[in-house]
Scaffold this active site. Structure first.
Site, mmCIF file in Angstrom:
data_model
loop_
_atom_site.group_PDB
_atom_site.id
_atom_site.type_symbol
_atom_site.label_atom_id
_atom_site.label_comp_id
_atom_site.label_asym_id
_atom_site.label_seq_id
_atom_site.Cartn_x
_atom_site.Cartn_y
_atom_site.Cartn_z
ATOM 1 N N ARG A 147 61.067 0.285 17.766
ATOM 2 C CA ARG A 147 61.982 1.424 17.763
ATOM 3 C C ARG A 147 61.199 2.654 18.158
ATOM 4 N NH1 ARG A 147 65.050 4.227 12.574
ATOM 5 N NH2 ARG A 147 63.231 5.565 12.599
ATOM 6 N N TYR A 159 64.642 13.514 12.790
ATOM 7 C CA TYR A 159 64.717 12.228 12.118
ATOM 8 C C TYR A 159 63.781 11.214 12.814
ATOM 9 C CZ TYR A 159 65.801 7.574 10.964
ATOM 10 O OH TYR A 159 65.628 6.280 10.588
ATOM 11 N N ASP A 211 67.351 4.999 17.156
ATOM 12 C CA ASP A 211 68.297 5.324 16.083
ATOM 13 C C ASP A 211 68.799 6.753 16.263
ATOM 14 O OD1 ASP A 211 69.672 5.606 13.712
ATOM 15 O OD2 ASP A 211 68.068 4.822 12.434
ATOM 16 N N HIS A 213 71.000 7.990 14.237
ATOM 17 C CA HIS A 213 71.169 8.391 12.833
ATOM 18 C C HIS A 213 72.428 9.218 12.587
ATOM 19 C CE1 HIS A 213 69.236 8.872 8.792
ATOM 20 N NE2 HIS A 213 68.854 7.669 9.146
ATOM 21 N N GLU A 237 71.276 2.660 17.735
ATOM 22 C CA GLU A 237 71.731 2.494 16.343
ATOM 23 C C GLU A 237 72.481 3.715 15.836
ATOM 24 O OE1 GLU A 237 68.449 1.465 13.854
ATOM 25 O OE2 GLU A 237 69.406 2.252 12.062
ATOM 26 N N GLU A 263 73.804 0.235 8.206
ATOM 27 C CA GLU A 263 72.843 0.281 7.103
ATOM 28 C C GLU A 263 73.433 0.950 5.869
ATOM 29 O OE1 GLU A 263 69.668 2.356 9.170
ATOM 30 O OE2 GLU A 263 70.044 4.149 7.985
ATOM 31 N N ARG A 284 74.116 -4.145 10.680
ATOM 32 C CA ARG A 284 72.867 -3.832 9.976
ATOM 33 C C ARG A 284 72.980 -3.850 8.448
ATOM 34 N NH1 ARG A 284 68.534 -2.031 11.258
ATOM 35 N NH2 ARG A 284 68.419 -0.045 10.174
ATOM 36 N N GLU A 340 64.516 -5.312 10.803
ATOM 37 C CA GLU A 340 63.656 -4.124 10.728
ATOM 38 C C GLU A 340 62.572 -4.384 9.683
ATOM 39 O OE1 GLU A 340 65.704 -0.708 9.219
ATOM 40 O OE2 GLU A 340 64.265 0.688 10.069
ATOM 41 N N TRP A 403 72.721 13.911 8.413
ATOM 42 C CA TRP A 403 71.263 13.781 8.549
ATOM 43 C C TRP A 403 70.908 12.480 9.163
ATOM 44 C CZ3 TRP A 403 68.016 10.113 6.176
ATOM 45 C CH2 TRP A 403 66.650 10.237 6.590
HETATM 46 O O1 KDG Z 1 67.196 5.664 2.990
HETATM 47 C C1 KDG Z 1 67.568 5.951 4.299
HETATM 48 C C2 KDG Z 1 66.608 5.291 5.276
HETATM 49 O O2 KDG Z 1 66.416 3.951 4.962
HETATM 50 C C3 KDG Z 1 67.141 5.415 6.681
HETATM 51 O O3 KDG Z 1 67.186 6.752 7.051
HETATM 52 C C4 KDG Z 1 66.237 4.644 7.629
HETATM 53 O O4 KDG Z 1 67.847 4.850 9.376
HETATM 54 C C5 KDG Z 1 66.930 4.254 8.878
HETATM 55 C C6 KDG Z 1 66.457 3.044 9.535
HETATM 56 O O5 KDG Z 1 67.069 2.666 10.519
HETATM 57 O O6 KDG Z 1 65.481 2.469 9.056
HETATM 58 MG MG MG Z 2 68.869 3.633 10.793
#
Ligand code: KDG
Ligand code: MG
Length: 403
Positions: A147, A159, A211, A213, A237, A263, A284, A340, A403
Site C-alpha cells: 500500500r 492519513y 487507501d 480513507h 480502498e 474495515e 475488508r 493487510e 478522517w
Molecule cells: O483504527 C483505525 C485504523 O485501523 C485504520 O485507520 C487503518 O485504514 C486503515 C487501514 O486500512 O489499515
Molecule cells: Mg483503511
C-alpha cells in the site's frame, strides 16, 4: 465443556488492546481480541458488565448458539461496541474448539485452500521520493503487495504517513484527538503523480494499493479511480464513506479501478447491497469488528457467490489474536484476496507470543492447536491502559470532514 472463568484484560504494550480470556472446566483456554481503537474501555465495560456474567456455565461447544444468544438476545443489535464484544467471545470459542480437537483452526474451517496468505504492508513517506524508498524497502523484505501513501504538498499531515517505517499507527496518546487539515483538491491533483512515479520505478508486477480513507464524495472517488486506471491498482480502498451504499454505484459506473471497503463494517447488513450488486471487489470486514469467525464466514460465503474477494483489515490496532484468527480464515476460505499485515511493536509481540510467521510476502498461521496465540498476563499487567485517540480531520476552512 462448560465455561468456568471469563476475564477481560486491558493492556497497552505500545498501544491499547482489549482481550477476552475464557477457561473451560477441562482447563482449556480460549482468547479473543475485543480492541476498538480509541474506544477500548467501552468494549471492556460491555464485556465485563453484560457478557461475562452470561458466559459462566455455558457450554463452550455451542458457538453458533452463543453468537445468536449475544446478538439476537441483546435486542440492541450491531454497532462496533456490541460486535467487538460478540467477536471476542466467538474467537475464543473457536480457539477452544480447535484446541479440544487438537487441530489448528484452519482445519476446522475446511482445511487449506492455498499454501500461504498473501499480505500487503504500508509504505509511506512525507514526499513521493520517501514513499518510493519505502516501497523498495518492502520489496527487499519480500512483500509482493504494497500500500502506498504519501504526504501531500500544502497539507501539514496526511492519513497513512507517520511514525514508523514499517507501519502506520494513527492513534496518538492523549486525552483528546489531534486535528489534521484536508484538501480534496490538493489530494486529487497529487495522487496520479505518486502512482505514475511508483509504477515507473518498480514496473508492472508488484501489487499496489491505496487507501482514500473515506474522504471523497462518490463523484470525486469516481474521478480518483479513473485517474489511477493507468497504474492498475490491486485496489482503491474506502473511496467514500459507506453508510450510503448506493454511492458506490456512481463510482462503478465510471471506473475499472477495483474497489475495497468494509474495515468499519460490523455485519453483513452493512455490505450485502455492495456485494450483491457487485459494486465492490474486496470486502475488508475483519474478525474483531464483524462478529468473529462465525459471522465473517457468512459474509465471505455471500461474497464468494458474487465474485467478491476478502481483504481483511489488519492494521496494528488488531491484536495478534485477531491477526492469528484472520490468517486461519484467510487460509481456508476459497475467495480470499489479500490480508493487510503490519508488524506489531516488540512489546506487543512479547505480550502475545504467536505461532504465525511471515516469509517472502506470505503469512502462515502455524500448526499449533487453536489460534496459535497466547497472552502473557504477568507481562500485560506491566503495561496499563493509556488513553489514546484517532485524529479528527477538518477541511482548510475548518469544516469537520471524515478522517
Ligand atoms: O483504527 C483505525 C485504523 O485501523 C485504520 O485507520 C487503518 O485504514 C486503515 C487501514 O486500512 O489499515
Ligand atoms: Mg483503511
Amino acid at each position: 465443556m462448560n465455561i468456568v472463568d471469563a476475564k477481560v484484560i486491558v493492556c497497552c504494550p505500545g498501544r491499547n488492546f482489549v482481550t477476552l480470556k475464557l477457561v473451560t472446566e477441562d482447563g482449556i483456554t480460549g482468547l479473543g481480541d475485543a480492541t476498538l481503537n480509541g474506544r477500548e474501555l467501552a468494549v471492556a465495560s460491555y464485556l465485563n458488565d453484560h457478557v461475562v456474567p452470561l458466559l459462566i456455565g455455558r457450554d463452550a461447544r455451542r458457538i453458533e448458539d452463543t453468537w445468536q444468544y449475544l446478538y439476537v438476545g441483546a435486542y440492541w443489535r450491531r454497532g462496533p461496541v456490541t460486535m467487538a464484544s460478540v467477536s471476542a467471545v466467538d474467537m475464543a470459542l473457536w480457539d477452544i474448539k480447535a484446541k479440544a480437537a487438537g487441530m489448528p483452526l484452519f482445519q476446522l474451517l475446511g482445511g487449506r485452500s492455498r499454501d500461504g496468505v498473501l499480505v500487503y504492508g504500508h509504505a509511506n513517506g512525507q514526499t513521493v521520493e520517501d514513499a518510493v524508498r519505502a516501497v523498495a524497502h518492502y520489496l527487499d523484505l519480500g512483500y509482493k503487495a504494497v500500500r502506498v501513501q504519501s504526504g501531500i504538498p500544502g497539507l501539514a499531515s496526511t492519513y497513512g504517513v507517520g511514525r514508523g517505517k514499517l507501519f502506520y499507527e494513527a492513534a496518538e496518546p492523549g486525552t483528546a484527538p489531534a486535528e489534521s487539515r484536508w484538501s480534496t483538491e490538493a489530494y486529487l491533483n497529487f495522487l496520479p503523480g505518486l502512482f505514475e512515479r511508483v509504477r515507473a520505478e518498480f514496473g508492472p508486477d508488484v501489487h499496489l494499493l491505496h487507501d482514500a480513507h473515506h474522504r471523497l464524495t462518490p463523484i470525486e472517488a469516481a474521478r480518483a479511480g479513473k485517474l489511477l486506471e493507468p497504474y492498475h491498482l490491486l485496489w482503491l480502498e474506502d473511496p467514500t464513506p459507506a453508510e450510503l451504499q448506493e454511492g458506490f454505484r456512481i463510482i462503478r459506473q465510471h471506473t475499472t479501478t477495483p474497489i475495497a471497503v468494509g474495515e468499519v463494517f460490523n455485519s453483513v447488513f452493512d455490505c450485502y447491497k455492495l456485494i450483491q450488486e457487485q459494486l465492490i471487489d474486496y470486502i475488508r470486514t475483519t474478525v474483531v469488528h464483524a462478529g468473529g469467525i462465525t459471522h465473517l464466514r457468512k459474509i465471505a460465503s455471500l461474497a464468494e457467490m458474487h465474485q467478491v474477494r476478502t481483504g481483511c483489515h489488519g492494521a496494528t490496532d488488531m491484536s495478534p489474536i485477531c491477526i492469528a484468527a484472520a490468517l486461519h480464515f484467510d487460509l481456508a476460505v476459497h475467495n480470499f484476496g489479500v490480508q493487510e499485515y503490519m508488524p506489531h511493536l516488540d512489546e506487543t509481540e512479547r505480550v502475545f507470543p504467536h505461532a504465525y510467521t511471515f516469509q517472502d510476502g506470505y503469512m502462515y498461521p502455524g500448526d499449533e492447536p487453536g489460534l496459535g496465540v497466547d497472552i502473557d498476563e504477568g507481562l500485560a499487567a506491566r503495561y496499563p491502559y493509556d488513553p489514546a485517540y484517532l485524529p479528527v480531520n477538518r477541511r482548510l476552512d475548518g469544516t469537520m470532514h471524515s478522517w
